[in-house]
Write an enzyme that holds these catalytic residues in place. Structure first.
Site, mmCIF file in Angstrom:
data_model
loop_
_atom_site.group_PDB
_atom_site.id
_atom_site.type_symbol
_atom_site.label_atom_id
_atom_site.label_comp_id
_atom_site.label_asym_id
_atom_site.label_seq_id
_atom_site.Cartn_x
_atom_site.Cartn_y
_atom_site.Cartn_z
ATOM 1 N N TYR A 5 -10.088 5.599 -11.983
ATOM 2 C CA TYR A 5 -9.939 6.255 -10.671
ATOM 3 C C TYR A 5 -9.717 7.761 -10.800
ATOM 4 O O TYR A 5 -9.257 8.393 -9.852
ATOM 5 C CB TYR A 5 -8.724 5.707 -9.907
ATOM 6 C CG TYR A 5 -8.537 4.218 -9.906
ATOM 7 C CD1 TYR A 5 -9.426 3.378 -9.249
ATOM 8 C CD2 TYR A 5 -7.423 3.656 -10.524
ATOM 9 C CE1 TYR A 5 -9.216 2.012 -9.231
ATOM 10 C CE2 TYR A 5 -7.205 2.288 -10.502
ATOM 11 C CZ TYR A 5 -8.114 1.472 -9.859
ATOM 12 O OH TYR A 5 -7.897 0.125 -9.837
ATOM 13 N N GLY A 59 0.757 -1.246 0.000
ATOM 14 C CA GLY A 59 0.000 0.000 0.000
ATOM 15 C C GLY A 59 0.784 1.291 0.000
ATOM 16 O O GLY A 59 0.193 2.365 -0.183
ATOM 17 N N GLU A 97 3.961 -6.635 1.773
ATOM 18 C CA GLU A 97 3.554 -7.034 0.416
ATOM 19 C C GLU A 97 3.519 -5.822 -0.520
ATOM 20 O O GLU A 97 2.470 -5.489 -1.067
ATOM 21 C CB GLU A 97 2.143 -7.645 0.457
ATOM 22 C CG GLU A 97 1.953 -8.778 1.434
ATOM 23 C CD GLU A 97 0.475 -9.088 1.695
ATOM 24 O OE1 GLU A 97 -0.410 -8.375 1.180
ATOM 25 O OE2 GLU A 97 0.213 -10.047 2.432
ATOM 26 N N CYS A 100 -13.436 4.212 -28.510
ATOM 27 C CA CYS A 100 -14.693 4.942 -28.657
ATOM 28 C C CYS A 100 -15.417 5.111 -27.325
ATOM 29 O O CYS A 100 -16.441 4.468 -27.069
ATOM 30 C CB CYS A 100 -15.574 4.233 -29.666
ATOM 31 S SG CYS A 100 -14.797 4.292 -31.266
ATOM 32 N N ARG A 114 -6.189 3.429 -15.482
ATOM 33 C CA ARG A 114 -6.221 4.155 -14.207
ATOM 34 C C ARG A 114 -6.845 5.552 -14.323
ATOM 35 O O ARG A 114 -7.660 5.926 -13.477
ATOM 36 C CB ARG A 114 -4.826 4.234 -13.583
ATOM 37 C CG ARG A 114 -4.193 2.858 -13.329
ATOM 38 C CD ARG A 114 -2.951 2.913 -12.458
ATOM 39 N NE ARG A 114 -3.295 3.284 -11.098
ATOM 40 C CZ ARG A 114 -3.178 4.484 -10.601
ATOM 41 N NH1 ARG A 114 -2.687 5.461 -11.344
ATOM 42 N NH2 ARG A 114 -3.548 4.733 -9.378
HETATM 43 N N1 LLP Z 1 -1.536 -6.900 -0.526
HETATM 44 C C1 LLP Z 1 -2.864 -6.989 -0.736
HETATM 45 C C2 LLP Z 1 -3.646 -7.923 0.071
HETATM 46 C C3 LLP Z 1 -3.475 -6.159 -1.703
HETATM 47 O O1 LLP Z 1 -4.783 -6.238 -1.888
HETATM 48 C C4 LLP Z 1 -2.691 -5.265 -2.465
HETATM 49 C C5 LLP Z 1 -3.283 -4.420 -3.488
HETATM 50 C C6 LLP Z 1 -1.294 -5.238 -2.223
HETATM 51 C C7 LLP Z 1 -0.763 -6.057 -1.238
HETATM 52 C C8 LLP Z 1 -0.367 -4.345 -2.977
HETATM 53 O O2 LLP Z 1 -0.669 -3.005 -2.778
HETATM 54 P P1 LLP Z 1 0.316 -1.874 -3.338
HETATM 55 O O3 LLP Z 1 1.596 -1.970 -2.552
HETATM 56 O O4 LLP Z 1 0.551 -2.125 -4.771
HETATM 57 O O5 LLP Z 1 -0.414 -0.631 -3.091
HETATM 58 N N2 LLP Z 1 -5.542 -1.085 -9.346
HETATM 59 C C9 LLP Z 1 -5.358 -0.132 -8.272
HETATM 60 C C10 LLP Z 1 -4.649 -0.713 -7.089
HETATM 61 C C11 LLP Z 1 -5.330 -1.928 -6.502
HETATM 62 C C12 LLP Z 1 -4.578 -2.513 -5.338
HETATM 63 C C13 LLP Z 1 -5.192 -3.778 -4.885
HETATM 64 N N3 LLP Z 1 -4.524 -4.430 -3.806
HETATM 65 C C14 LLP Z 1 -4.632 1.092 -8.840
HETATM 66 O O6 LLP Z 1 -4.296 1.104 -10.035
HETATM 67 O O7 LLP Z 1 -4.417 2.075 -8.139
#
Ligand code: LLP
Length: 417
Positions: free
Chosen positions: A318, A239, A275, A345, A314
């Protein structure tokens, strides 16, 4: 810091000019920088110093085999959310024993395959999932390791679609429900309780939500201890945000320093798993695109490029801002404000709005921060083949995914008799 820099007004990925890549591979294409990928992975790993930890790269952010293979070489573990991602990890040489399986919807075959490969841990999200995992483990005569994902009910202060730690999100379980699962799990011969998991959302740019979430997780760890249920790690999810525009997200070391301080002040020294996805790969990639037309509009000017919302969703999904820059900077061309749009389109088919750019037809643009949640979220909408993916390594570049062919788009489709 990333390795996409200008030299003599020309944008380079490490030592390779993006023009050279465009001429060899065509556009649109995603370009990744090996040095940036490794730098970011190491920034997380180094932040922990000698504190026991594990980096489980979130495969969903970018699951290209070359990227998974690079992280494997660095010793990474992986966070997966599907059987498909597990296959990718294995194909890339990754170790299933360093892999954790997250997600609310794990299917029978996915659980079975994960158990057959002896993955490290399932982060479970419901009572039904525990029962299912236990039953499949029994049928395979295995013991499944589990953590329960706690929903700490904190506001991650990010886009609602990527916020996951609030009570009304589908993710995780309240501490009250989770404790019952732990009690049940600790008496199950086919389950081994391993940890506590949490992930409150993505693109976090502040540390306060993390601190609040960690406090609640530690309360829960104390509760488990009181009930005589020992654990061997805390999985704190991913995150951490990146800079798309003017955000100033904490660095991996600031992030870890905050968490460590909290752990220590509460007298905990449990190993920590994280993660991260976006913070490692986001700024290690760009989307390279060619300008097809300049269209002066009544209200806005349009810069119509050959990449669309199917290649980078994106902005449409979003309202995300991603920086767009000229591959060749020129004083000769007058800067104007443009909406950078694709050929799809849909009026939602834009990569950026009201961008000041000095551009002309045939020129090229780079959409920055396209290493995460870009290629993986692409589609074939409008019968558009998915772009090629390229990895730059010093003064060399390699095609790490070929552009799809038009024929491949209807493979597996059949007429009826
Ligand atoms: N762990 C879990 C359980 C998750 O659900 C996620 C992301 C991560 C780790 C990794 O999160 P990160 O470090 O990448 O923020 N498509 C969206 C983002 C969706 C994230 C979903 N879960 C975007 O383009 O902003």
């Amino acid at each position: 810091m990333d390795h996409f820099q200008y030299k003599d007004n020309q944008l380079f990925a490490e030592q390779v000019s993006l023009d050279e890549i465009a001429e060899c591979v065509g556009t649109p294409c995603y370009v990744y920088s090996r040095a940036t990928l490794e730098r970011h992975w190491n920034a997380f790993n180094d932040a922990f110093e000698d504190y026991p930890h594990r980096i489980c790269y979130a495969v969903k952010a970018n699951s290209n085999l070359a990227i998974l293979n690079l992280f494997t070489r660095l010793g990474s573990g992986f966070d997966i959310v599907s059987g498909g991602e597990l296959r990718r990890v294995i194909k890339a040489g990754g170790d299933p024993k360093k892999t954790i399986f997250s997600g609310v919807g794990k299917q029978e075959w996915e659980i079975r395959e994960a158990l057959e490969h002896d993955i490290d841990c399932f982060n479970i999200e419901s009572e039904g999932e525990l029962q299912r995992i236990s039953r499949i483990a029994q049928s395979l005569d295995k013991i499944a390791s589990i953590s329960v994902r706690i929903n700490p009910d904190v506001d991650a202060k990010t886009h609602p679609y990527i916020s996951t730690g609030l009570r009304d999100n589908k993710f995780g379980l309240t501490p009250e429900r989770a404790i019952k699962i732990y009690e049940q799990a600790s008496t199950d011969r086919h389950i081994r309780v391993r940890g506590v998991a949490c992930h409150i959302g993505s693109q976090l740019t502040e540390l306060t939500p993390y601190k609040d979430a960690l406090d609640r997780i530690l309360d829960f760890v104390d509760l488990l201890e009181n009930r005589g249920i020992p654990i061997d790690h805390i999985d704190f999810g991913g995150g951490l945000g990146v800079r798309y525009h003017s955000e100033k997200p904490p660095t991996p070391s600031q992030y870890w320093a905050t968490l460590k301080e909290r752990l220590e002040s509460r007298g905990h020294n449990l190993p920590v798993t994280i993660e991260p996805g976006r913070a490692i790969v986001g700024n290690a990639g760009i989307l390279l695109t060619t300008i097809n037309y300049i269209k002066e509009g009544e209200v806005s000017n349009f810069c119509v490029v050959d990449a669309g919302m199917n290649d980078l969703i994106r902005p449409a999904l979003y309202q995300a801002y991603q920086e767009i820059v000229e591959v060749n900077q020129s004083d000769r061309i007058v800067k104007k404000s443009y909406d950078v749009v694709g050929p799809v389109c849909e009026s939602a088919d834009f990569l950026g709005k009201q961008r000041e750019l000095a551009v002309e037809e045939g020129g090229r643009l780079a959409v920055r921060t396209s290493g995460a949640y870009a290629a993986v979220m692409s589609s074939n909408y409008n019968a558009r083949p998915r772009p090629a993916e390229v990895m730059v390594d010093g003064d060399q570049f390699h095609v790490v995914k070929e552009r799809e062919t038009l024929e491949s788009l209807y493979e597996g489709e059949h007429f009826i008799p």
